[in-house]
Scaffold this active site. Sequence first.
Site, PDB file in Angstrom:
ATOM      1  N   TRP A   1      10.280  -3.441  -1.187  1.00  0.00           N
ATOM      2  CA  TRP A   1      11.206  -2.905  -2.170  1.00  0.00           C
ATOM      3  C   TRP A   1      10.967  -1.443  -2.524  1.00  0.00           C
ATOM      4  O   TRP A   1      11.687  -0.887  -3.341  1.00  0.00           O
ATOM      5  CB  TRP A   1      11.193  -3.742  -3.446  1.00  0.00           C
TER       6      TRP A   1
ATOM      7  N   LYS B   1      12.625   0.291  11.189  1.00  0.00           N
ATOM      8  CA  LYS B   1      12.446  -0.897  12.023  1.00  0.00           C
ATOM      9  C   LYS B   1      13.599  -1.076  13.013  1.00  0.00           C
ATOM     10  O   LYS B   1      13.383  -1.402  14.187  1.00  0.00           O
ATOM     11  CB  LYS B   1      12.311  -2.136  11.133  1.00  0.00           C
TER      12      LYS B   1
ATOM     13  N   PRO C   1      16.169  -7.736   3.556  1.00  0.00           N
ATOM     14  CA  PRO C   1      15.572  -6.839   2.558  1.00  0.00           C
ATOM     15  C   PRO C   1      14.773  -7.644   1.536  1.00  0.00           C
ATOM     16  O   PRO C   1      14.883  -8.867   1.457  1.00  0.00           O
ATOM     17  CB  PRO C   1      16.795  -6.191   1.891  1.00  0.00           C
TER      18      PRO C   1
ATOM     19  N   GLU D   1      14.211  -9.231  -1.960  1.00  0.00           N
ATOM     20  CA  GLU D   1      15.183  -9.756  -2.923  1.00  0.00           C
ATOM     21  C   GLU D   1      15.327  -8.841  -4.128  1.00  0.00           C
ATOM     22  O   GLU D   1      16.330  -8.906  -4.853  1.00  0.00           O
ATOM     23  CB  GLU D   1      14.788 -11.161  -3.380  1.00  0.00           C
TER      24      GLU D   1
ATOM     25  N   SER E   1       2.698  -7.059   1.664  1.00  0.00           N
ATOM     26  CA  SER E   1       1.308  -7.191   1.226  1.00  0.00           C
ATOM     27  C   SER E   1       0.458  -7.847   2.305  1.00  0.00           C
ATOM     28  O   SER E   1       0.972  -8.483   3.230  1.00  0.00           O
ATOM     29  CB  SER E   1       1.246  -8.028  -0.054  1.00  0.00           C
TER      30      SER E   1
ATOM     31  N   PRO F   1      -1.599 -10.525   1.946  1.00  0.00           N
ATOM     32  CA  PRO F   1      -1.438 -11.986   1.970  1.00  0.00           C
ATOM     33  C   PRO F   1      -0.160 -12.433   2.674  1.00  0.00           C
ATOM     34  O   PRO F   1      -0.175 -13.404   3.442  1.00  0.00           O
ATOM     35  CB  PRO F   1      -1.421 -12.365   0.479  1.00  0.00           C
TER      36      PRO F   1
ATOM     37  N   GLU G   1       2.955  -3.839   8.798  1.00  0.00           N
ATOM     38  CA  GLU G   1       2.648  -2.636   8.028  1.00  0.00           C
ATOM     39  C   GLU G   1       2.326  -3.121   6.627  1.00  0.00           C
ATOM     40  O   GLU G   1       3.224  -3.440   5.857  1.00  0.00           O
ATOM     41  CB  GLU G   1       3.839  -1.670   8.065  1.00  0.00           C
TER      42      GLU G   1
ATOM     43  N   CYS H   1       2.425   2.245  -0.012  1.00  0.00           N
ATOM     44  CA  CYS H   1       1.301   1.515   0.588  1.00  0.00           C
ATOM     45  C   CYS H   1       0.184   2.434   1.063  1.00  0.00           C
ATOM     46  O   CYS H   1      -0.988   2.051   1.061  1.00  0.00           O
ATOM     47  CB  CYS H   1       1.802   0.666   1.749  1.00  0.00           C
TER      48      CYS H   1
ATOM     49  N   GLY I   1      -2.879  -3.666   8.898  1.00  0.00           N
ATOM     50  CA  GLY I   1      -1.756  -3.871   9.787  1.00  0.00           C
ATOM     51  C   GLY I   1      -2.069  -3.909  11.256  1.00  0.00           C
ATOM     52  O   GLY I   1      -3.205  -3.676  11.693  1.00  0.00           O
TER      53      GLY I   1
ATOM     54  N   GLU J   1       4.830   1.838  13.328  1.00  0.00           N
ATOM     55  CA  GLU J   1       6.203   2.283  13.107  1.00  0.00           C
ATOM     56  C   GLU J   1       6.290   3.722  13.600  1.00  0.00           C
ATOM     57  O   GLU J   1       5.310   4.468  13.562  1.00  0.00           O
ATOM     58  CB  GLU J   1       6.549   2.257  11.612  1.00  0.00           C
TER      59      GLU J   1
END
EC number: 1.2.1.8
Length: 487
Positions: free
Chosen positions: A151, A161, A176, A178, A228, A230, A249, A283, A457, A461
């Site tokens: 987001w 991507k 995408p 939510e 993330s 997890p 990523e 990130c 990751g 990209e």
Amino acid sequence: MKAQPKASHFIGGAFVEDKAGKPPPVIYPATDEEIASLYSATPGIIEAAYAAALKAQGEWAALKPVERGRILRRTAEILREKNRKLSKLETLDTGKALQETLVADAASAADALEFFGGIISGFNGEFVELGGSFAYTRREALGICVGIGAWNYPIQIAAWKSAPALAMGNAFIFKPSENTPLSALALAEAYKEAGLPDGLFNVVQGYGDVGAALVNHRLTAKVSLTGSVPTGRRIMAQAGEQLKHVTMELGGKSPLIVFDDADLESAIGGAMLGNFYSTGQVCSNGTRVFVHKNIRERFIERLVERTRKIRIGDPFDEATQMGPLISAAQRDKVLSYIKKGKAEGATLACGGGVPKLQGFDKGFFIEPTVFADVTDTMTIAREEIFGPVMSVLEFSDEDEVIARANDSEFGLAAGVFTADLSRGHHVIGQIKAGTCWINAYNLTPVEVPFGGYKQSGIGRENGIAALAHYSQIKTVYVEMGKVDSPY
């Protein structure tokens, strides 16, 4: 203030709706106002997306690469023509300051489309001479690729991507976040306007269950996730059961190292970009700022002075430099980390609270925050916060700071500020991170690969490297003589 799209999903070149899906509300983070209501994809919507992609992909892959590239470059032109409109939509969706979205979102998406549209005709296989006979390789499309977005940079991620995937001849299905579902639909419209055949770029909305359905679908050849750690572990495990290609990523807790010979103002500017841009929701942020002991006091004094001048407020005011966080949940999470930082003994140098802003009392704002006297074992120095919280740590020598910088499960990014370029190259060479800067931070031109080491990751990209991750190699041996067989 509304931004209701024509429908929730874009499949086969048209907007599609199915109101049986769970409706995720779309909230403007600056006011907590609902600006749109969409519906999560049902199994029927998901199957329709795959049917459209499967129908279109073969003919697309058979086109000359230069013809595919021409459509991508035209899409880039359309995004640039509509940049202000798209930037306003992104500001509504994310809460990011318009000052940012005008230069970092649809503009970066256009850069990616232009880059991959321009280089794809030159991305070829190899020829190997074998003493009369020879072999060659072909780069071929994977088939149907899935992208799952985050987001913080919705349209940028969708383009980063889909552009290399489409350039290589794949079809693409994008989900995408939510929280920010709107701009991917605008990208789909731009592709359509540019002449992309129907079915090659599809958008389906939804929560994690929709993402899981895409990952596990039998026709999915590759999954590319921005999210993330997890979530990445879970999706990679699901994809791994079926040996699907993946690009991950993921998160980071990146080090930014400032030596005592660095240009102080540039280093502070880099640290602020690496912590406060997009309200800290990046990130690759350099949230562990290691400052040499000789300049620590001057660095913190000037950093606090500049941080207190950051303009927080109405995201649509182009003088605003920082908007809200994405949601109330994210704001509460960041505030809990600030509380933990104080409890564990870090010194709150500035910020740490919720600003009082007239007309935006319901927004998810937070003050840019600087902690000093942070140690390596503190929670705020170990875990990804994903908010505008900077930790300043002191160091004494080069070997020490390299070891401490590498003492993390993450390895997405790193930065070094120094006047000694030889030292800069040496230090970066020792840092275990995939995306690094010397005397800069968080600049991500699409011409170079972006991605991480360790838990941050797999795959890359952007850059030519991204095309390799959306293709597979076929080796062809050609015998020019008779077969030499003992039988």
